[in-house]
Design an enzyme around this catalytic site. Structure first.
Site, PDB file in Angstrom:
ATOM      1  N   CYS A 115       0.858  -1.304   0.206  1.00 18.77           N
ATOM      2  CA  CYS A 115       0.320   0.062   0.022  1.00 18.77           C
ATOM      3  C   CYS A 115       1.012   1.380   0.061  1.00 18.77           C
ATOM      4  O   CYS A 115       0.519   2.231  -0.151  1.00 18.77           O
ATOM      5  CB  CYS A 115      -0.708   0.235   1.469  1.00 18.77           C
ATOM      6  SG  CYS A 115      -2.347  -1.409   1.603  1.00 18.77           S
ATOM      7  N   HIS A 244      -3.285   6.862   2.682  1.00 16.50           N
ATOM      8  CA  HIS A 244      -4.075   5.499   1.712  1.00 16.50           C
ATOM      9  C   HIS A 244      -4.826   5.346   2.496  1.00 16.50           C
ATOM     10  O   HIS A 244      -4.974   5.644   3.851  1.00 16.50           O
ATOM     11  CB  HIS A 244      -3.209   5.043   2.731  1.00 16.50           C
ATOM     12  CG  HIS A 244      -3.216   2.961   2.163  1.00 16.50           C
ATOM     13  ND1 HIS A 244      -3.824   2.714   1.122  1.00 16.50           N
ATOM     14  CD2 HIS A 244      -3.507   2.214   3.082  1.00 16.50           C
ATOM     15  CE1 HIS A 244      -3.780   1.608   0.884  1.00 16.50           C
ATOM     16  NE2 HIS A 244      -3.446   1.120   2.095  1.00 16.50           N
ATOM     17  N   ASN A 274     -10.084  -0.188  -0.098  1.00 16.16           N
ATOM     18  CA  ASN A 274      -9.060  -0.021   0.359  1.00 16.16           C
ATOM     19  C   ASN A 274      -8.497  -0.536  -1.267  1.00 16.16           C
ATOM     20  O   ASN A 274      -8.689  -1.441  -1.812  1.00 16.16           O
ATOM     21  CB  ASN A 274      -8.173  -0.622   0.625  1.00 16.16           C
ATOM     22  CG  ASN A 274      -6.713  -0.342   1.488  1.00 16.16           C
ATOM     23  OD1 ASN A 274      -6.180  -0.429   0.423  1.00 16.16           O
ATOM     24  ND2 ASN A 274      -6.447  -1.255   2.402  1.00 16.16           N
TER      25      ASN A 274
END
Length: 325
Positions: A115, A244, A274
């Site tokens: 990520c 993020h 996500n």
């Protein structure tokens, strides 16, 4: 990474989201869950999921082409693809992406930082442009997490989505410095490598959600503070914080520790879930489309991901219009 011969400037922004939307209610029809349960714990209401025949390279190429179009360019010196879900273990996805964009012969490679991949990629691109190695670098964050998420695992199936986002980083900039990537900082801690992982010999992602939350918040807060301090910004100087998009609770906790008001925090996780390495460029485009980012705004990007990895970047927002494919 604040010193260099050349200025590295963000000049283009592009995205690609699959057409198919999967809502929380859709998931509740086959999992022991509900929209209320998912939304209250993650902030997610829906996510995009690629069709089975669509690979990471296709999403990446579409977002990359959109970023070049946004910048008014047709080529670049390097294509860098940050992804956790390459189409093959070998070779890298990036050369296929470059060729799909009509850039056969252009340097291309993958970067794996889960990520944190986009921030890592932006840092690499910035360093290469500043050093004079490249005049332009296309940084693409692209993911097809539907390929590695167990559809029967409620802890991960409700979180992740597919998509891609890209930026073009070029040498030079305008007199006002708009678009300049001012500073980046990166970090890692391998003691947490098993918290977010696809175990050897297995197909699906496993994640220790509570421990990830515990580790993510202080790492993101510390990284964001360090990158802001490096360019002389106090928290109150930050016009937009783009973290993020892992979980709305994480974003809110980080913002609170940084003393940032909610209106300065960019959050589009409700609509896309996500998307790992794609999440920050997708969030940037979402914010730009809604007038949340103005040329010259002080922007801090911060990410945390498997590895464990984390990183941040400080930049001045460019005069750019996102292109979507």
């Amino acid at each position: 990474m604040s010193d260099g011969t050349y200025t590295a400037t963000l000049t283009g922004l592009g995205t690609c989201l699959p057409a198919r939307t999967v809502t929380n209610d859709d998931l509740a029809r086959r999992l022991d869950t509900s929209h209320a349960w998912i939304h209250s714990r993650t902030g997610i209401a829906r996510r995009r999921v690629a069709d089975p025949g669509t690979g990471t390279a296709e999403l990446a190429a579409a977002a990359g082409s959109a970023a070049l179009a946004s910048a008014g360019r047709t080529s670049c010196d390097l294509v860098l693809v940050a992804t956790t879900t390459p189409d093959r273990a070998c070779p890298a996805t990036a050369p296929r992406v470059a060729t799909a964009m009509g850039l056969t012969g252009t340097a291309a490679f993958d970067l794996s930082a889960v990520c944190s991949g986009f921030v890592y990629g932006l840092s690499v691109a910035t360093a290469m442009v500043r050093a004079g190695t490249c005049a332009s670098v296309l940084v693409v964050g692209a993911e097809r997490y539907s390929a590695i998420v167990d559809p029967e695992d409620r802890s991960t199936a409700v979180i992740f989505g597919d998509g891609a986002g890209a930026v073009l980083v070029e040498r030079g900039g305008d007199p006002a410095g708009r678009g300049a990537v001012l500073h980046t900082e990166l970090g890692s801690d391998g003691t947490g490598e098993d918290l977010i992982t696809v175990p050897p010999g297995e197909r699906y992602l496993r994640m220790e959600g509570r421990e990830v939350y515990t580790r993510a918040v202080p790492a993101m807060v510390g990284s964001a503070r360090r990158v802001a301090e490096a360019v002389g910004w106090l928290p109150g100087d930050i016009d937009a914080f783009v973290g993020h998009q892992a979980n709305l609770r994480i974003l809110e906790a980080v913002a609170k520790r940084l003393d940032l008001p909610p209106e300065r925090v960019v959050a589009n996780i409700e609509d896309v879930g996500n998307t790992a390495a794609a999440s920050i460029p997708l969030a940037l485009a979402w914010a730009a489309d809604r007038g949340r980012l103005a040329p010259g705004d002080r922007v801090v990007l911060t990410a945390f991901g498997g590895g464990l990895t984390w990183g941040s970047a400080a930049l001045l927002w460019p005069d750019v219009r996102p292109v979507h494919h």
